[in-house]
Design an enzyme around this catalytic site. Structure first.
Site, PDB file in Angstrom:
ATOM      1  N   GLU A  39       0.825  -1.211   0.000  1.00 16.58           N
ATOM      2  CA  GLU A  39       0.000   0.000   0.000  1.00 16.58           C
ATOM      3  C   GLU A  39       0.860   1.263   0.000  1.00 16.58           C
ATOM      4  O   GLU A  39       0.537   2.241  -0.676  1.00 16.58           O
ATOM      5  CB  GLU A  39      -0.923   0.002   1.221  1.00 16.58           C
ATOM      6  CG  GLU A  39      -2.085  -0.972   1.127  1.00 16.58           C
ATOM      7  CD  GLU A  39      -3.055  -0.608   0.012  1.00 16.58           C
ATOM      8  OE1 GLU A  39      -3.377   0.585  -0.129  1.00 16.58           O
ATOM      9  OE2 GLU A  39      -3.477  -1.516  -0.718  1.00 16.58           O
ATOM     10  N   CYS A 201     -17.551   2.677 -19.237  1.00 16.45           N
ATOM     11  CA  CYS A 201     -18.870   2.630 -18.595  1.00 16.45           C
ATOM     12  C   CYS A 201     -19.734   1.493 -19.138  1.00 16.45           C
ATOM     13  O   CYS A 201     -20.558   0.929 -18.410  1.00 16.45           O
ATOM     14  CB  CYS A 201     -19.596   3.959 -18.787  1.00 16.45           C
ATOM     15  SG  CYS A 201     -18.731   5.379 -18.057  1.00 16.45           S
ATOM     16  N   CYS A 204     -19.150  -1.571 -17.062  1.00 18.18           N
ATOM     17  CA  CYS A 204     -19.052  -1.385 -15.609  1.00 18.18           C
ATOM     18  C   CYS A 204     -20.245  -2.031 -14.922  1.00 18.18           C
ATOM     19  O   CYS A 204     -21.390  -1.860 -15.355  1.00 18.18           O
ATOM     20  CB  CYS A 204     -19.004   0.106 -15.278  1.00 18.18           C
ATOM     21  SG  CYS A 204     -18.966   0.447 -13.496  1.00 18.18           S
ATOM     22  N   CYS A 210     -25.260   4.482 -11.756  1.00 15.99           N
ATOM     23  CA  CYS A 210     -24.232   5.527 -11.720  1.00 15.99           C
ATOM     24  C   CYS A 210     -24.816   6.878 -12.107  1.00 15.99           C
ATOM     25  O   CYS A 210     -25.178   7.116 -13.265  1.00 15.99           O
ATOM     26  CB  CYS A 210     -23.073   5.171 -12.650  1.00 15.99           C
ATOM     27  SG  CYS A 210     -21.741   6.396 -12.637  1.00 15.99           S
TER      28      CYS A 210
END
Length: 350
Positions: A39, A201, A204, A210
């Protein structure tokens, strides 16, 4: 969690089961330590860039205790080229604090994790969820983008009141079960589908709900930062060579640009140069907040008349012929590049 929030998490997890990334090095033999290192390395750095650094780091420091007991120079040497060196310094400092304050292990709570240098709320959530298998929300850049578009969140997330709203949404959507998979899926969605420009998109899993997509312009979310002019600075790197073919390196102060790393003495461009100096072409090195114009100059000096800027913080370093490795010191990328060029030049002069 409301039914709509639960549906959000279900869609994300279903997508992860089919398309999520599961073969990254830090996803194997998972421990809180391995998650933490990954991370930190992934902050402001692409996955493909991080993978070889992570693998070398784990080979040298397989456990938190190995990292805590290592000299800082060893850590920064393996960080060379990865950039944002404060991350490496904080990682080393946090490992030592984990040993002294938490018995040699990373704590499980977000609050405790945030007491360690370099660990913020989102990184703490990642360590808790991905490393310890406990529920916690995250809000890295990828997740922020997915949530901003899905909820059409207006405002600059760099502002405290807007960021508070983002966190509220992140926590509302984060499930209590399979939180590790969910958080990984959200990062993957942002990295692979919900990208900064040209988001995919059409494929997705969240397209139906969305709000950003339905607005007709999903890329307006999150609000983009205004670009300001990038300052430029110029500096001369004085590369001092003695008669034995050794180069003088100095350790930089612990704070500031390249803190704790080793490099050449620096001068302003109007400082006088010795007659015997060989000047190499200048080049640019780009930081996140300014551009540095580096002017390398080689000065060959006699051993008994060596002008040394700071004897307490420097040393003569022997350069073995290429392709031998450079000295095991933490080196900024441009210093590493210049040393490699110097290796090749010294070899050609023999």
């Amino acid at each position: 969690m409301t039914s709509s929030n639960a549906e959000f998490a279900t869609r994300v997890l279903d997508w992860f089961d089919c398309h999520g990334r599961k073969d990254l090095p830090w996803q194997q033999a998972v421990t809180p330590y391995r998650v933490w290192v990954s991370e930190i390395m992934l902050q402001q750095t692409q996955v493909a860039t991080v993978i070889p650094y992570f693998e070398r780091f784990m080979q040298r420091f397989p456990t938190l205790m190995d990292l805590a007991q290592a000299p800082l120079d060893d850590v920064l040497h393996l960080w060379t080229g990865l950039g944002y060196y404060a991350r490496g310094r904080n990682l080393h400092k946090a490992a030592r604090l984990a040993v002294s304050e938490y018995g040699g292990a990373l704590p499980e709570t977000v609050d405790d994790l945030c007491t360690l240098p370099g660990i913020g709320r989102s990184t703490a959530g990642a360590i808790r969820s991905l490393g310890h298998g406990l529920p916690a929300a995250i809000l890295d850049g990828n997740v922020k983008r997915v949530l901003a578009r899905h909820e059409a969140l207006a405002g600059d997330p760099a502002k405290a009141d807007v960021l508070k709203q983002f966190w509220a949404v992140a926590e509302a959507f984060t499930p209590l079960q399979r939180t590790d998979n969910y958080n990984q899926a959200m990062m993957d969605l942002g990295a692979t589908l919900c990208t900064r420009s040209k988001p995919a998109c059409a494929i997705c899993p969240l397209q139906d709900s969305c709000k950003g997509l339905h607005s007709g312009n999903p890329t307006q979310f999150p609000q983009k930062k205004r670009k300001s002019a990038v300052p430029e600075k110029s500096v001369r790197f004085l590369i001092r060579l003695n008669e034995q073919g050794q180069v003088w390196l100095e350790q930089r102060p612990a704070v500031g640009i390249w803190g704790g790393l080793w490099g050449f003495p620096e001068q302003t461009l109007d400082a006088p140069l010795a007659n015997a100096v060989e000047q190499w072409p200048a080049f640019w090195h780009v930081f996140s907040h300014f551009r540095l114009h580096i002017h390398p100059a080689i000065e060959r000096v006699s051993q008994d008349k060596t002008p040394v800027v700071n004897e307490a913080s420097g040393q003569w370093v022997t350069l073995a012929p290429p392709p031998a490795a450079l000295p095991a010191l933490g080196l900024p990328t441009p210093v590493q590049q210049l040393l490699q060029r110097l290796q090749a030049q010294l070899e050609s002069e023999k």
